[in-house]
Design a protein around this motif. Sequence first.
Motif, PDB file in Angstrom:
ATOM      1  N   ILE A 182      -5.656 -15.347  11.705  1.00 25.51           N
ATOM      2  CA  ILE A 182      -6.064 -15.798  13.035  1.00 25.51           C
ATOM      3  C   ILE A 182      -7.486 -16.354  13.005  1.00 25.51           C
ATOM      4  O   ILE A 182      -7.781 -17.400  13.601  1.00 25.51           O
ATOM      5  N   GLU A 183      -8.368 -15.697  12.278  1.00 24.24           N
ATOM      6  CA  GLU A 183      -9.759 -16.132  12.238  1.00 24.24           C
ATOM      7  C   GLU A 183      -9.914 -17.470  11.541  1.00 24.24           C
ATOM      8  O   GLU A 183     -10.798 -18.260  11.895  1.00 24.24           O
ATOM      9  N   THR A 184      -9.104 -17.723  10.545  1.00 24.90           N
ATOM     10  CA  THR A 184      -9.211 -18.977   9.797  1.00 24.90           C
ATOM     11  C   THR A 184      -8.219 -20.026  10.263  1.00 24.90           C
ATOM     12  O   THR A 184      -8.097 -21.078   9.642  1.00 24.90           O
ATOM     13  N   GLY A 185      -7.486 -19.733  11.327  1.00 27.84           N
ATOM     14  CA  GLY A 185      -6.483 -20.689  11.787  1.00 27.84           C
ATOM     15  C   GLY A 185      -7.074 -21.983  12.287  1.00 27.84           C
ATOM     16  O   GLY A 185      -6.453 -23.053  12.211  1.00 27.84           O
ATOM     17  N   ASP A 186      -8.323 -21.957  12.810  1.00 30.95           N
ATOM     18  CA  ASP A 186      -8.962 -23.165  13.322  1.00 30.95           C
ATOM     19  C   ASP A 186      -9.866 -23.811  12.287  1.00 30.95           C
ATOM     20  O   ASP A 186     -10.715 -24.651  12.623  1.00 30.95           O
ATOM     21  N   VAL A 240     -12.531 -10.134   0.963  1.00 28.12           N
ATOM     22  CA  VAL A 240     -11.926 -10.735   2.141  1.00 28.12           C
ATOM     23  C   VAL A 240     -12.148 -12.242   2.158  1.00 28.12           C
ATOM     24  O   VAL A 240     -11.266 -13.016   2.557  1.00 28.12           O
ATOM     25  N   ALA A 241     -13.326 -12.679   1.714  1.00 26.23           N
ATOM     26  CA  ALA A 241     -13.642 -14.099   1.774  1.00 26.23           C
ATOM     27  C   ALA A 241     -12.727 -14.946   0.898  1.00 26.23           C
ATOM     28  O   ALA A 241     -12.564 -16.145   1.138  1.00 26.23           O
ATOM     29  N   GLN A 242     -12.106 -14.355  -0.121  1.00 25.76           N
ATOM     30  CA  GLN A 242     -11.246 -15.114  -1.031  1.00 25.76           C
ATOM     31  C   GLN A 242      -9.780 -15.098  -0.619  1.00 25.76           C
ATOM     32  O   GLN A 242      -8.951 -15.718  -1.286  1.00 25.76           O
TER      33      GLN A 242
END
Length: 351
Positions: A114-118, A133-135
Motif C-alpha cells: 500500500i505504501e509503495t503503490g503510488d 524492509v526497504a528491499q
Amino acid sequence: MSRAEPGTGAGAAQDTGRGSGPEPGTGAGTGAGAAQATGRGSGPGQATGRGSGPEPGTGAGGAPEAVLGAAGRLRRSLGLFRSELGLTFRRRRTFALFGVLAAVPVLIGVAVRIETGDGGGVGGPGDGGPAFVAQITNNGLFLVFAALAATLPVFLPMAVAVVAGDSIAGEAAAGTLRYLLVAPAGRTRLLLAKFTAVCAFCAAATLVVAVSALAVGALLFPLGDVTTISGTTVSFAGGLWRALLIALVVAASLTGIAAIGLFVSTLTGSGIAAMATTVGLLITVQILGTVPQLSAVHPYLFPYHWMSFSDLMREPFLWDGILRNLGLQALYAAVFGSAAWARFTTKDITA
C-alpha cells in the motif's frame, strides 16, 4: 527269576548312576556336567549339559539382555517423544499461535504494498522499520528476512514462552502428570521429551513465519536475484538457501527462552502462572537490554545476539556474532535445563 542278578536291574542303575553326583575332589559344576553327559538318550539339550534354556545374560531370542534393554528404552523414548509432539501440535492454542505468526508477514507485505503503490518509497531501519524492509519492493524474498526480524524480538519468543511454560505445569494443573510418571517413562526421559517437543515447536513456528512471508512476497512483489548487504549479487536459489539457513539460526536462538520456560514450568502447578512468569521474564530482559547503564551485562542477556542472523546476508558470511549467539543459547539451555532437571526429579508430584 524275580530277583535281579547282581550288577543288573536297579542295582546296576545305581552303580552307573554315580555320575549324578560330583566325583570326590571335583566341583559341583563338573559333576553335573558329567551326569548330563551320560544321559545321551534324554535329548540333545541334556547331552550338551546346558538344557534348552538360553545362554546366561541373553534374552529369549538369543540377544544379550543389555541390547534388548537398550532397544526397549529407545522404543519407549521414541514413543514418549511422539506422544509429546502430538500433544503439542494438536492443541487449538498451537494453531492459534501459528495463525498469529503467519499473519505478521501478511500485514508487513500488505503495508509495504500500500505504501509503495503510488510509487513512493518505504522506510528502513533508520526510519523505525524492521531490517530489510526497504528491499522488499525489489525482491519479495526480502519479506522473509524482514518478517523474521520483526517477529524475533517479541512474537516468536512469546509463543515459545507460552508453550514452554505450560509444558509441565499444564500437565500438573490438568491432573495428568502423575499418571504420566506411573508409566515406565522416568522423570528424566519425560523432561527431555518435553524440552525436545518445545524445540520442535521453535522450529515449526519459525518455519510458519518464513513460509508465510515467502508466499506473500511471491504474490505481491517480484522475485529474482538477491543483493546482499555487502553489495554482491547471488542467485534466487542462493537467496533461498540463505533464507533457510537464517530460519534455522532463528529457531536455535529460541532455545534459551525455551529452557527458561521449562524451568519455570517445574516451579508451579499452574500453567497460566508459568506462562505469565515466562513472558514477564522475557519482557523484563528486553527492557534491561535497552538501559544504557546496564551495557556491561547486555552481552550476557539471551536476546542480545538475536539479530546476528543478518550476517548471513553478507558475502562472505560473518560467523562471529552467530557463533556467540548459539553459544549463549547453549549456555542458557544447559543452565536452566539442569535446574529444571534438578527441580523436577526431586519434586513431589501430587497432581
